[in-house]
Structure formats: C-alpha cells, structure tokens
Design an enzyme around this catalytic site. Structure first.
Site, short mmCIF file in Angstrom:
data_model
loop_
_atom_site.label_atom_id
_atom_site.label_comp_id
_atom_site.label_asym_id
_atom_site.label_seq_id
_atom_site.Cartn_x
_atom_site.Cartn_y
_atom_site.Cartn_z
N ALA A 122 8.00 1.71 5.97
CA ALA A 122 7.14 1.31 4.84
C ALA A 122 5.65 1.13 5.21
CB ALA A 122 7.71 0.06 4.19
N ASN A 157 16.14 -2.03 1.34
CA ASN A 157 15.93 -1.57 2.72
C ASN A 157 16.93 -0.43 2.99
OD1 ASN A 157 14.53 -1.85 5.30
ND2 ASN A 157 16.48 -2.56 6.13
N ARG A 162 7.24 9.51 -1.70
CA ARG A 162 8.53 8.80 -1.59
C ARG A 162 8.51 7.65 -2.61
NH1 ARG A 162 10.80 7.54 4.22
NH2 ARG A 162 12.74 7.54 3.01
N ASP A 180 11.64 -2.32 2.38
CA ASP A 180 10.77 -1.32 1.75
C ASP A 180 10.15 -1.85 0.46
OD1 ASP A 180 12.76 0.33 3.50
OD2 ASP A 180 10.95 1.52 3.18
N ARG A 217 7.37 7.76 8.87
CA ARG A 217 8.30 7.00 8.03
C ARG A 217 8.20 5.52 8.36
NH1 ARG A 217 10.77 4.99 11.53
NH2 ARG A 217 11.85 3.66 10.04
O1 MRU Z 1 13.67 6.06 5.26
P1 MRU Z 1 12.84 5.30 6.25
O2 MRU Z 1 13.17 5.63 7.66
O3 MRU Z 1 11.36 5.40 5.94
O4 MRU Z 1 13.28 3.81 6.01
C1 MRU Z 1 12.67 2.79 6.74
C2 MRU Z 1 13.33 1.48 6.53
O5 MRU Z 1 14.24 1.34 5.76
C3 MRU Z 1 12.74 0.32 7.26
O6 MRU Z 1 13.72 -0.63 7.51
C4 MRU Z 1 11.64 -0.26 6.36
O7 MRU Z 1 10.63 0.67 6.09
C5 MRU Z 1 11.07 -1.53 6.78
S1 MRU Z 1 10.49 -1.68 8.41
C6 MRU Z 1 9.11 -0.90 8.59
#
Ligand code: MRU
Length: 328
Positions: A43, A231, A77, A221, A41
């Site tokens: 981004a 985000n 996703r 994201d 997980r």
């Molecule tokens: O649902 P997730 O855990 O994949 O969400 C991740 C986030 O919201 C992070 O803050 C985002 O990907 C940016 S940092 C890599």
C-alpha cells in the site's frame, strides 16, 4: 521507489528474490503499469509510486494531467487507499500556486518522505507493544520496506527490535497465490538478519494451536471508519485463528491507510485478479532459468480475490504513527 535524474526508479519486485533489478523510466505509463503488474506493490509503495508517476506526468504531458493521468493512476489498483490519497495530494499540488515541475516533484517527495517517517514512528510504537514478551511473531504477505518505501508497516517494529539488539523471530506465511511472504518477506528478513521460517498458509492456525505464536502482526490496505481492515487474502482466516487461540492480532498501518469516507468493510472494493495467478506458478529452476508452469488440473478454473476484510472485532489493536488504537 524514488526519483533519480528526472526519472522514477523502482525495484521490480516480481523478480525477487532471485534477481535484484532496478528499473528507471521517464514515461508515466511505465510507472502506472508497474503498479498494475505488481512490479511495485504494497500500500505505501504504490501510493508513493503514483505520486512520483504523477510528478513525471506533469513534466512530460501536463495538458492531460487531469483528463488522463489522474484517472489512469487511480485505476491501477482498487483496494489500497494510500494510492487514492496520494493521487488526491498530487491533484491538490497541481492546482496550487507552486505547481511547476519542481513544485510537483517536491509534493511527490514530501508524500514519500511522510510515509517513511510515519512507518518509522509506527514501528517504534509496535516495538513497544511487542517488547512485552511477544517475540515470536507471525506475519502474512509482505509488509516490509519493499511494500512501504522504507521500514515497512508490520515489519517496521520487528526491524526496530532487531536493531536495538533484541532477537525477534518471524513465522512467515508463504501467502498464496503470489507468495509475497515466501519470496519477499523471507528475503527482506534475511537481509536484516532476522531469524524466520516460511510456512504454508494453512499451517498458521496449527502453529497458534501449538502455542508457538506470541502475536500476529499484519499491515493493511484500507481501514474503514469502523475499524474493519482490508489486507492480503488470508488475513481474515488468521484473525479467526488468533481469536480462537487468544493470540493478539495487531494491524500496523500509517494514517494514510485510514479511509474515513468508508463506513465499514462492506464498502471496501476487493480486487479480483486473474485466475492464472492461482493456476500457474513462476520462479527460477535449478539451472537459473525463469520458468512458468501450470500446477492446477488442466481445464480447471479458479477465483482469485487479492484481499479480504477482517472485522474490527477480531483486531486487538491498530498501530499507527500516532499511537496504538485498541479496537477488538
Ligand atoms: O497485493 P499486494 O502485494 O500489494 O498486497 C500487499 C498487502 O496486502 C500488504 O499487507 C499491505 O499493502 C500492507 S503492508 C504495506
């Protein structure tokens, strides 16, 4: 997230911090499921996973690369645009002259390497910003190396400060419902020797009111053309609190998170995840046994938006590998 002996390899983030498990697979469907189930997980990490998964698909099932595998990975996703940009890059590599197994692997590796280098450079910019006396940082979700192949987005600047001998301190929002902050960010910061405290998400505004936060730093994201930022759910509320208390609100993201085709936050698809993530909890009990328990009232239902959108006006600056862009 990397490639080892013809297989894609990743850390199963669902078991951290209790168990460090690495998984290897030569089946692209396993890689797609790892993204869907959030074993991988964050981004930049899911973009790199899709790139390596597609290199694998090319190797084992080339005939269905376009008809099955590209749509399969694109459907894993919906919100993080890095995933779609990585799929586009792999589609382009597949239609190019050098599209053999080695060429596709090179394309995936180049994608992952570019993300890591972007995050490193972005961290330098961020560390420069934070160097002006903003050492008590509040962050949300996990935006460290687990989420970004290496370095991280929001945490890249923190790690660079720490490695330069500075002593940053991080308030870690626990980040309901999946607890990426309490589970992953606190663990990562511990590995890096950075001092931190976990707090309930609802404590963040109060912490700012107490004057104990110098800057909020989060990842993203997807960033729309007008600067609106998607985000992890809870980020928007943080931005409101930061604005109310005059605390700078920084977003750290590589340019692969920018979506020029998306005019504003209103066009960003916010992922809805299953209600059980809110109604149930899982983790390790005192005897080391993994357990899943219900915490919500029996029969109660829940909604579970995984992201929210922070308007550009609430963002003090967006930091990318190319420098600092002041927005709000
Ligand atoms: O649902 P997730 O855990 O994949 O969400 C991740 C986030 O919201 C992070 O803050 C985002 O990907 C940016 S940092 C890599």
């Amino acid at each position: 997230m990397d490639w080892a002996d013809g297989a894609v390899r990743w850390i199963d983030q669902r078991r951290l911090p209790h168990r460090f498990e690495q998984v290897e697979s030569r089946d692209p469907e396993d890689v797609a499921r790892a993204i869907e189930t959030m074993a991988v997980r964050g981004a930049p990490s899911i973009g790199a996973a899709a790139a390596f998964g597609l290199a694998l698909a090319w190797r084992v099932d080339r005939a269905r690369f376009e008809s099955h595998w590209l749509p399969r990975f694109r459907a894993t996703r919906p919100t993080a645009v890095n995933l779609f940009h990585a799929c586009d890059a792999m589609a382009e590599a597949a239609s190019g002259a050098g599209a053999g197994d080695a060429g596709m692997l090179d394309a995936a590796q180049a994608w992952a390497d570019a993300e890591v280098e972007a995050n490193r450079r972005m961290g330098e910019c961020l560390a420069g910003l934070l160097a002006v006396g903003q050492r008590r940082i509040l962050t949300h979700c996990n935006a460290g190396w687990l989420a970004a192949v290496d370095w991280g987005t929001a945490l890249s600047g923190v790690y660079q400060l720490a490695r330069a001998g500075e002593r940053p301190f991080v308030w870690v929002d626990e980040t309901r419902p999946r607890l990426q902050g309490a589970r992953l960010t606190a663990w990562e910061l511990g590995q890096e020797g950075v001092d931190c405290r976990i707090q309930a998400d609802g404590a963040a505004a109060w912490r700012m009111a107490l004057g104990e936060v110098d800057a909020v730093v989060v990842g993203a994201d997807r960033i729309a053309a007008n600067g609106d930022v998607a985000n992890k759910i809870g980020t928007y509320a943080l931005s409101l609190a930061a604005r109310a208390h005059g605390v700078p609100f920084y977003v750290a993201a590589p340019t692969s998170t920018l979506d020029a085709a998306c005019a504003s936050g209103a066009d960003i698809v916010v992922e809805e995840r299953e209600a059980d993530e809110v109604l149930m909890m899982d983790g390790m009990d005192e005897d080391g046994v993994w357990r899943r328990i219900r915490v919500a009232a029996p029969g109660a239902d829940a909604v579970n938006p995984a992201f929210d959108v922070t308007p550009a006006a609430n963002v003090t600056a967006v930091v990318t590998e190319n420098g600092v862009w002041r927005s709000g």
